[in-house]
Every structure is written in C-alpha cells, then in structure tokens.
Motif scaffolding. Sequence first.
Motif, PDB file in Angstrom:
ATOM      1  N   ALA A  36     -49.145  -9.033   7.785  1.00 12.17           N
ATOM      2  CA  ALA A  36     -48.246  -9.158   6.643  1.00 12.17           C
ATOM      3  C   ALA A  36     -46.943  -8.439   6.961  1.00 12.17           C
ATOM      4  CB  ALA A  36     -48.880  -8.546   5.397  1.00 12.17           C
ATOM      5  N   THR A  37     -45.925  -8.734   6.185  1.00 10.79           N
ATOM      6  CA  THR A  37     -44.685  -7.983   6.227  1.00 10.79           C
ATOM      7  C   THR A  37     -44.734  -6.967   5.093  1.00 10.79           C
ATOM      8  OG1 THR A  37     -43.485  -9.886   7.085  1.00 10.79           O
ATOM      9  CG2 THR A  37     -42.183  -8.137   6.096  1.00 10.79           C
TER      10      THR A  37
ATOM     11  N   SER B  43     -37.644   0.523   5.751  1.00 11.75           N
ATOM     12  CA  SER B  43     -37.606  -0.521   6.771  1.00 11.75           C
ATOM     13  C   SER B  43     -38.739  -1.511   6.532  1.00 11.75           C
ATOM     14  CB  SER B  43     -37.720   0.079   8.179  1.00 11.75           C
ATOM     15  OG  SER B  43     -38.932   0.803   8.311  1.00 11.75           O
ATOM     16  N   VAL B  44     -38.596  -2.671   7.125  1.00 13.94           N
ATOM     17  CA  VAL B  44     -39.612  -3.724   7.009  1.00 13.94           C
ATOM     18  C   VAL B  44     -40.397  -3.779   8.317  1.00 13.94           C
ATOM     19  CG1 VAL B  44     -39.997  -6.192   6.650  1.00 13.94           C
ATOM     20  CG2 VAL B  44     -38.170  -5.024   5.408  1.00 13.94           C
ATOM     21  N   VAL B  45     -41.710  -3.723   8.204  1.00 12.78           N
ATOM     22  CA  VAL B  45     -42.566  -3.690   9.389  1.00 12.78           C
ATOM     23  C   VAL B  45     -43.686  -4.718   9.271  1.00 12.78           C
ATOM     24  CG1 VAL B  45     -42.112  -1.224   9.732  1.00 12.78           C
ATOM     25  CG2 VAL B  45     -44.116  -1.929   8.400  1.00 12.78           C
ATOM     26  N   GLU B  46     -44.333  -4.983  10.384  1.00  6.22           N
ATOM     27  CA  GLU B  46     -45.544  -5.795  10.367  1.00  6.22           C
ATOM     28  C   GLU B  46     -46.740  -4.893  10.077  1.00  6.22           C
ATOM     29  OE1 GLU B  46     -45.753  -9.302  10.847  1.00  6.22           O
ATOM     30  OE2 GLU B  46     -43.647  -8.912  10.357  1.00  6.22           O
TER      31      GLU B  46
ATOM     32  N   ARG C  79     -46.219   3.792   2.560  1.00  6.15           N
ATOM     33  CA  ARG C  79     -46.241   2.412   2.086  1.00  6.15           C
ATOM     34  C   ARG C  79     -45.876   2.428   0.604  1.00  6.15           C
ATOM     35  NH1 ARG C  79     -49.509  -1.685   4.541  1.00  6.15           N
ATOM     36  NH2 ARG C  79     -48.980  -2.887   2.679  1.00  6.15           N
TER      37      ARG C  79
ATOM     38  N   ALA D 139     -45.237  -5.965  -0.097  1.00  6.58           N
ATOM     39  CA  ALA D 139     -45.764  -6.651   1.086  1.00  6.58           C
ATOM     40  C   ALA D 139     -45.967  -8.121   0.761  1.00  6.58           C
ATOM     41  CB  ALA D 139     -47.095  -6.023   1.509  1.00  6.58           C
ATOM     42  N   THR D 140     -46.146  -8.913   1.808  1.00  3.26           N
ATOM     43  CA  THR D 140     -46.425 -10.333   1.593  1.00  3.26           C
ATOM     44  C   THR D 140     -47.879 -10.569   1.221  1.00  3.26           C
ATOM     45  OG1 THR D 140     -46.751 -10.558   3.984  1.00  3.26           O
ATOM     46  CG2 THR D 140     -44.584 -11.152   3.117  1.00  3.26           C
TER      47      THR D 140
ATOM     48  N   ALA E 128     -37.090  -8.108   2.037  1.00  6.40           N
ATOM     49  CA  ALA E 128     -36.324  -7.466   3.104  1.00  6.40           C
ATOM     50  C   ALA E 128     -35.150  -6.648   2.573  1.00  6.40           C
ATOM     51  CB  ALA E 128     -35.809  -8.519   4.087  1.00  6.40           C
TER      52      ALA E 128
ATOM     53  N   PRO F 100     -41.383 -11.662  -1.999  1.00  8.85           N
ATOM     54  CA  PRO F 100     -41.643 -11.831  -0.563  1.00  8.85           C
ATOM     55  C   PRO F 100     -41.242 -13.187  -0.023  1.00  8.85           C
ATOM     56  CG  PRO F 100     -43.482 -10.730  -1.609  1.00  8.85           C
ATOM     57  CD  PRO F 100     -42.586 -11.180  -2.706  1.00  8.85           C
TER      58      PRO F 100
END
Length: 316
Positions: free
Chosen positions: A2-3, A17-20, A62, A101-102, A292, A314
């Motif tokens: 997920a992002t 920041s956006v992470v996996e 998170r 998150a997605t 984002a 998302p």
Amino acid sequence: MATAVVAAAYGGPEVLSVVEAEVPPPGPGEVTIEVRAAGVNPIDYKLYSGAFGSSPDNLPVRLGLEVAGVVTEVGPGAAGPAGPLSVGDEVVAYPVPGGYATAVTVPAKAVVPKPTELSWEQASGLLLVGGTAVHAVSVVQVSSGDTVLVHGGSGAVGLLAVQLSLAAGATVVATASERNQALLREVGAVAVTYGPGLLDRVNQAAPAGVDAAIDAVGTDEAIDVSLALVAEQSRIVSIAAFHRADTGIKLIGRGPGADPGTEIRANAWRQLLPLAATGKLTLLPARTYPLAEAAKAHTLLAQGHPNGKLALLPAQ
C-alpha cells in the motif's frame, strides 16, 4: 503493498512523506479495507509535532485514525459491532492506526456500516469528532427543556454538540465568530460572538438562565463565563481546558485527569450515523486532498481554522 503517509521525524508538515507499506493479510477478527477517504484531525498533527513527546523509538509515525472504504479481505470470525463483515461491504472504521493509506488491515470491532447517504469524505470525518461531541453531551446530561451554552459552536466538535443538544430537546446558545454565525442559526441555535462582554450577551440571549455548558475551545473566557452562569459545576464540560481542573468542571478526552469515555465513544456511531444519514446532523463541508498532498492538508490544519473537515483521498 500500500501507499501510506508517515512522519519520519518530529516537526511540522515538512517531515511527512509517502512510502510503500506492507498490508498484512487479515487474521482472526480482522478485515482489510481499501481506503476511499481518510479523515484528517488535529490529533494527527500533534502525534508528530512533539506535543505528545518526541522519542525516536516511536519513529516513523504512521498517521490517520479514521477511514471510510470497502472491505476487500475478511479474516476468520470477523464481525463488527453491527454484525459479520463481508467482502464488498462499504464501511467506516475508527480507531484505525495508520489510516492515511491506500489500504489498511484493522480489527473488525472498529468497523461499522457506512450509510449510503454519506459521501466517503463525510463518513471518514464523523466518528472521532462525533464521539467527542456525544461524550460531552452525555456528561452534562442534556435533556429536553435545558438551555445549553456551547463554546466554539461552529467548530467540528462544537457544531455536532449543538445539534445533538437540539435533538435532545434543549435550547442552545453557541459562540462563534461573526462570519460563522449564519451556520449556527441555520441549525437552530442562538448565535453570539465570543470576546469581551460575552457574559452579558449570553444573559441577554438566555434570560431564563443556562443549565449546562459545553466548552470546545479551552479558553479561560469560556470557563469563567460558564462558571458564572451554570449553577452546578458538574454540568460544565470541557474538551480542552485541562488547566482549569481545580474549578470542579468535567474534563473529557486525552488530557491529564480527563475522562476518556471509552465506552460512550465506541458506541457513538449508533447515534451519529443514523442522524447524519437522515440529514438531522449538518456536517461541516469537507475539503479534500490527494493522499500524496497530506503535508498541504496539515499545513492548513496547523493554522487552526480550516473551516470544515479535511479528508485525504487515496484514489486522487
């Protein structure tokens, strides 16, 4: 995968920041939700601003505590407060760690059905502030025939507290800036301006007296005026004035000595969602951002007056 949005350090919105991120499969009593909207709340900002501490052991943080979305996987025995959950269910979930998150995997006990009448962004921003409002109204025992003073009546918590009090049969006097008073009058409250002379203005608006007060701003003015008007200190509640604990008022929430109201807040959805679905709760308009752009949403949030709920989408 997920992002997700994380804070890799303590500070302002620039640390986001956006992470996996991995999305674990649901275990017993859990479900996975594809997030359609994530509610944005002041506590999200406080979690990485340093307001609750700055231990490096808790990094990265998170973010996100409430979401609306669709169930995509169901673990064994996954049942929410309203009953068993199935793939394809449209739901609201709170509290949800890491909701920006997605997709998220969460305990089913935090998941309830989303009314079809509510948009994703509306549903994602109701339960946290709504739970606080339900708790406040319950603590001061608002009932038919009461006159209730609500400080900060045009804010997210205050507006819901106003409407819940009105639904209980009370007359409501609520404070707000002049530009936000039309909304209060629309829902049926008597609007007054805060600031010097507030006590006189409330006395004029409620000549028969005030039975209970709900403070959603935490200022000394709000507490002092409430104490001057309400005969029983136990019928004054604040979600923010923790520095006034010595006055005998009720304090609720996360502050020192406050009543967390865990059970009341966990069940607040039973009252909030039906009222919102039938239009009996006017919700503050939601301003949306792509996931984002969480830092942009938090920049507005940090200013303190976003004039409506914020939500991250998302899919954008």
